[in-house]
Scaffold this motif. Structure first.
Motif, short mmCIF file in Angstrom:
data_model
loop_
_atom_site.label_atom_id
_atom_site.label_comp_id
_atom_site.label_asym_id
_atom_site.label_seq_id
_atom_site.Cartn_x
_atom_site.Cartn_y
_atom_site.Cartn_z
N TRP A 21 37.88 23.03 2.52
CA TRP A 21 36.46 23.00 2.18
C TRP A 21 35.62 22.17 3.14
N HIS A 65 41.68 25.23 -1.90
CA HIS A 65 40.96 25.06 -3.16
C HIS A 65 40.85 26.44 -3.80
N TRP A 68 38.08 28.89 -4.30
CA TRP A 68 37.28 28.97 -3.06
C TRP A 68 38.04 29.67 -1.94
N ASN A 92 44.58 22.91 -4.70
CA ASN A 92 43.65 22.17 -5.57
C ASN A 92 43.11 23.13 -6.61
N PHE A 96 36.04 23.64 -12.86
CA PHE A 96 34.72 23.02 -13.05
C PHE A 96 33.53 23.90 -12.66
N LYS A 137 47.28 19.75 -6.95
CA LYS A 137 46.43 18.60 -7.22
C LYS A 137 45.40 18.93 -8.28
N TRP A 139 42.21 17.79 -10.43
CA TRP A 139 41.07 16.93 -10.74
C TRP A 139 40.26 17.66 -11.80
N GLU A 179 44.52 13.38 -10.22
CA GLU A 179 43.46 12.57 -9.60
C GLU A 179 42.51 12.01 -10.67
N LYS A 181 38.68 9.89 -11.49
CA LYS A 181 37.33 9.63 -10.94
C LYS A 181 36.50 9.02 -12.05
N HIS A 217 36.58 7.38 -5.36
CA HIS A 217 36.41 7.50 -6.81
C HIS A 217 36.50 6.18 -7.58
N ASP A 241 43.46 11.08 -1.42
CA ASP A 241 42.33 11.89 -0.96
C ASP A 241 41.47 10.90 -0.21
N ASP A 249 30.39 9.06 -5.03
CA ASP A 249 31.43 9.92 -4.45
C ASP A 249 30.82 10.62 -3.24
N ASP A 286 39.69 14.41 1.87
CA ASP A 286 38.87 15.16 0.91
C ASP A 286 37.43 14.81 1.23
N TRP A 386 30.89 25.71 -1.29
CA TRP A 386 31.62 25.41 -2.51
C TRP A 386 31.44 26.57 -3.48
C1 PSV Z 1 36.24 15.66 -7.02
O1 PSV Z 1 35.16 14.86 -6.73
C2 PSV Z 1 37.17 15.84 -5.82
O2 PSV Z 1 37.44 14.61 -5.25
C3 PSV Z 1 38.41 16.56 -6.19
O3 PSV Z 1 39.47 16.18 -5.36
C4 PSV Z 1 38.07 17.97 -5.88
O4 PSV Z 1 39.14 18.81 -5.79
C5 PSV Z 1 37.34 17.74 -4.56
O5 PSV Z 1 36.52 16.62 -4.84
C6 PSV Z 1 36.53 18.85 -4.07
O6 PSV Z 1 35.67 19.28 -5.08
#
Ligand code: PSV
Ligand code: MN
Length: 388
Positions: A21, A65, A68, A92, A96, A137, A139, A179, A181, A217, A241, A249, A286, A386
């Protein structure tokens, strides 16, 4: 100082995974600026990522991802990566960006939505079976915005249940990296807000679950190196990351805001055996490059991490231990600061030359004309971002 030869040996096998990404367009909620030559599909993203490896020799895999990077045929994408000298890395998950996830995904109050999210995790595992990637991974954007919106411990219960379903499908060599955050997109409560929550879920799941530390994070002032040291001690640090934050962030280039913090983190990684042969820790960027050129931004990120690692490797471990045992407070601090204040750029340049690379990867990339080439060639189509 520890031996430069030994430091070089470690650096030669120190790899950093790049995120697919990072090559697409990104921005803030206010504006996403397009840039010429931006990839239109996952194949072009991989081609750009391969340039980062070509010039640094240190970025042989690309994190995906899903969705994506959704393609019809993942084995074709894996072959494309191989042809360009790289491979597909961590998958990933993304739970969301679907309307169904307004109240969460794996923690959603409705069992049907939770199952939809778990099915997506299964889909990621199937993709990994094709690409050969080992890490999934996770999140989760799950959380609540208002007190009373949902039952906080009930959400943990649902999280544990959903994670268990995914864990039970892991192949023998596959891992789940959880992960955390502390906020965003939820503002009142987040279901995996910190390393402790992630760690406890991983412990309950079993040895194939480990924590992913995204350096961006944490609340300001958090001692990230302590978290890293603790997780390494407990053998539950699965991955980093990497990125840099000034405010929240920000997803800026790793080491940009606070290179000293990055060094301190790398020192703990070194102390905890995270650079040993066969380390279970994977090192992943990341980040997003909202206004700067993306490929040079990624190259800079790799060299920033290498510099922090090189400095950490130069810490004189024996002298440090002696100082610590003797209670020599300033002596111990001097040893760390000596390593931090060493200019490691000549050593890294030398190492690259020994590996047949240009000592200055960013300059070599600029000379290659690749950016002008993709800007001229990639006309039409929809630039990736994204969601694409
Ligand atoms: C979320 O903020 C994050 O850090 C996660 O790792 C996601 O996969 C990445 O950003 C990209 O959205
Ligand atoms: Mn992350």
């Amino acid at each position: 100082m520890a031996s430069i030869k030994e430091a070089k040996e470690v650096l030669k096998r120190f790899y950093i995974e790049v995120p697919s990404w990072a090559y697409g367009n990104s921005g803030t909620r206010f504006k996403v600026f397009a840039s010429p030559g931006t990839p239109r599909d996952p194949f072009e993203k991989i081609a750009d990522a391969a340039q980062v490896h070509k010039f640094t020799g240190a970025a042989p895999s690309v994190a995906m991802h899903i969705p994506w990077d959704k393609v019809e045929d993942y084995s074709k994408l894996a072959q494309h990566a191989k042809d360009l000298g790289v491979r597909l890395g961590t998958a990933n998950s993304n739970t969301f960006q679907d309307d169904d996830y307004k109240l969460g995904s794996v923690c959603h109050p409705d069992a049907k939505i939770r199952q939809k999210a778990v099915d997506h995790l299964y889909e990621c595992l199937e993709i990994m079976n094709i690409t050969g990637a080992q890490d999934l991974k996770l999140w989760f954007a799950d959380g609540t915005n208002y007190p009373g919106q949902d039952d906080l411990s009930g959400r943990q219960e649902r999280l544990a249940e959903s994670l268990r379903k995914c864990y039970d499908r892991l192949g023998p060599n596959q891992r789940m990296l959880l992960e955390y955050k502390f906020f965003e997109p939820a503002f009142y409560s987040t279901d995996v807000p910190d390393w402790g929550t992630s760690y406890v879920h991983c412990l309950e799941l079993g040895p194939k679950a480990a924590v992913c530390v995204d350096t961006g994070h944490h609340a300001p002032g958090t001692n990230i190196e302590y978290i890293v040291a603790f997780l390494l001690w407990k053998k539950r640090l699965g991955a980093f990351d990497f990125n840099s934050r000034f405010y929240a962030d920000d997803d800026l280039i790793v080491g940009a805001a606070d290179p000293f913090q990055l060094f301190r983190i790398m020192h703990e990684v070194n102390q905890g055996g995270g650079f040993d042969v066969g380390t279970p820790v994977s090192y992943v960027l990341d980040q997003c490059h909202n206004i700067e050129d993306k490929i040079p931004g990624q190259i800079r990120s790799i060299t920033n991490v290498q510099e922090a690692v090189a400095k950490a490797l130069l810490v004189d471990a024996d002298a440090l231990m002696k100082a610590q045992v003797a209670g020599d407070i300033l002596g111990g601090n001097d040893i760390l600061m000596d390593a931090y204040n060493t200019d490691v750029r000549p050593m890294l340049g030398e190492l690259r030359a020994e590996q047949g690379l240009d000592p200055d990867p960013k300059a070599a990339f600029a000379r290659s004309g690749y950016l002008a080439k993709i800007s001229a060639e990639r006309i039409g189509g929809k630039q990736a971002g994204w969601g694409a």
